[in-house]
Write a protein that holds these residues in place. Structure first.
Motif, short mmCIF file in Angstrom:
data_model
loop_
_atom_site.label_atom_id
_atom_site.label_comp_id
_atom_site.label_asym_id
_atom_site.label_seq_id
_atom_site.Cartn_x
_atom_site.Cartn_y
_atom_site.Cartn_z
N PHE A 1 0.81 -1.21 0.00
CA PHE A 1 0.00 0.00 0.00
C PHE A 1 0.85 1.26 0.00
O PHE A 1 0.46 2.28 -0.57
N ARG A 2 2.02 1.21 0.62
CA ARG A 2 2.94 2.34 0.49
C ARG A 2 3.37 2.52 -0.96
O ARG A 2 3.47 3.65 -1.47
N LEU A 3 3.58 1.41 -1.62
CA LEU A 3 3.97 1.46 -3.03
C LEU A 3 2.85 2.06 -3.88
O LEU A 3 3.10 2.93 -4.73
N ILE A 4 1.62 1.62 -3.66
CA ILE A 4 0.49 2.13 -4.45
C ILE A 4 0.34 3.64 -4.26
O ILE A 4 0.14 4.38 -5.22
N ALA A 5 0.43 4.08 -3.01
CA ALA A 5 0.33 5.52 -2.75
C ALA A 5 1.47 6.26 -3.44
O ALA A 5 1.28 7.38 -3.95
N GLY A 6 2.66 5.65 -3.47
CA GLY A 6 3.79 6.28 -4.13
C GLY A 6 3.62 6.38 -5.63
O GLY A 6 4.10 7.34 -6.26
N LEU A 7 2.93 5.42 -6.23
CA LEU A 7 2.69 5.46 -7.68
C LEU A 7 1.85 6.67 -8.07
O LEU A 7 2.06 7.27 -9.13
N ARG A 8 0.91 7.03 -7.21
CA ARG A 8 0.11 8.23 -7.47
C ARG A 8 1.02 9.46 -7.51
O ARG A 8 0.82 10.35 -8.34
N GLN A 9 2.00 9.51 -6.63
CA GLN A 9 2.93 10.63 -6.62
C GLN A 9 3.75 10.70 -7.91
O GLN A 9 4.24 11.77 -8.30
N LYS A 10 3.88 9.58 -8.60
CA LYS A 10 4.59 9.54 -9.87
C LYS A 10 3.68 9.88 -11.05
O LYS A 10 4.11 9.81 -12.21
N GLY A 11 2.42 10.19 -10.76
CA GLY A 11 1.50 10.61 -11.81
C GLY A 11 0.69 9.49 -12.42
O GLY A 11 0.02 9.70 -13.44
N ILE A 12 0.73 8.29 -11.83
CA ILE A 12 -0.04 7.17 -12.37
C ILE A 12 -1.43 7.16 -11.74
O ILE A 12 -1.58 7.22 -10.51
N THR A 13 -2.44 7.10 -12.57
CA THR A 13 -3.83 7.02 -12.12
C THR A 13 -4.16 5.56 -11.85
O THR A 13 -3.76 4.67 -12.62
N ILE A 14 -4.89 5.29 -10.77
CA ILE A 14 -5.10 3.90 -10.33
C ILE A 14 -6.58 3.64 -10.06
O ILE A 14 -7.24 4.40 -9.36
#
Length: 233
Positions: free
Chosen positions: A173-186
């Protein structure tokens, strides 16, 4: 970014999804909640072109209905399926290569692979190992990294924490939240409603193939209906 209107997914005589309307804005994490059989996985499969779907699925103003899965993937949509589904006889390196082969040429593939190995350090350590020998958590990391090799703008995540130890769930879940910071929509399907709503901007609750409740993540976490059905633990 994604607009779904009247989405229906049918398998023979069984209508798994019964006319869904929802949206996902660029940069959001949106979660679909519901019990087993509610239609969550079928919704993701319909968007990805892996299940027969009718209605309207518009991604960046392009209709996806009727497109082949590979054509949808080329439009920068990636699905990380439930159960990880890595290729167990292939190495970590080979799994990553397959994830990006259709989307890259030459040096760009190497650059993206290096980015994944930096994002998932355990995969660098296991790089030449067969995927079937990895732990469940390591396989989940590989499955997500394989999806990200295509550099998607929209990532469909189906039950990423399923069957994982609590410590690994925290990492996922830390990873998923970090992906949003990279601009990826989930668009996230997740049985662990507590964790999903903690990171989601918005959510939708599905019951028997229909949306029964929607709202911001924090609002749904405080909803008596959601708390009674999904947050009792």
């Amino acid at each position: 970014m994604l607009s779904v209107e009247g989405l229906k997914v049918r398998y023979g005589q069984i209508e798994a999804v019964k006319g869904l309307d929802f949206t996902v804005a660029q940069g959001e994490i949106v979660t679909l909640l519901g019990a087993n059989g509610a239609g969550k996985t079928s919704t993701l499969a319909g968007i990805a072109g892996l299940a027969p779907a009718t209605g309207m699925i518009r991604f960046e103003n392009q209709n996806l209905i009727g497109l082949r899965p590979e054509d949808i993937s080329r439009r920068s949509i990636a699905l990380t399926p439930e159960g990880r589904r890595v290729f167990p006889a292939l190495t970590v390196a080979e799994n990553l290569l397959l994830g990006g082969a259709m989307h890259h040429k030459g040096g760009s593939l190497d650059a993206t692979r290096e980015e994944m190995l930096t994002l998932f350090p355990i995969l660098r350590e296991r790089y030449r190992q067969r995927a079937g020998l990895l732990s469940g958590g390591e396989q989940q990391m590989l499955a997500i990294a394989r999806s990200l090799m295509s550099q998607p703008r929209l990532l469909l995540l189906d039950e990423p924490s399923l069957g994982l130890a609590p410590k690994i769930v925290d990492e996922v879940f830390r990873l998923i939240a970090g992906l949003r910071q990279k601009g990826i929509t989930i668009l996230l399907v997740e049985q662990n409603a507590v964790r999903a709503l903690d990171i989601a901007d918005r959510g939708y609750v599905l019951v028997n193939g229909r949306i029964t409740l929607q709202g911001k993540g924090r609002e749904l976490a405080q909803s008596d209906e959601v708390r009674a059905a999904y947050l009792a633990a």
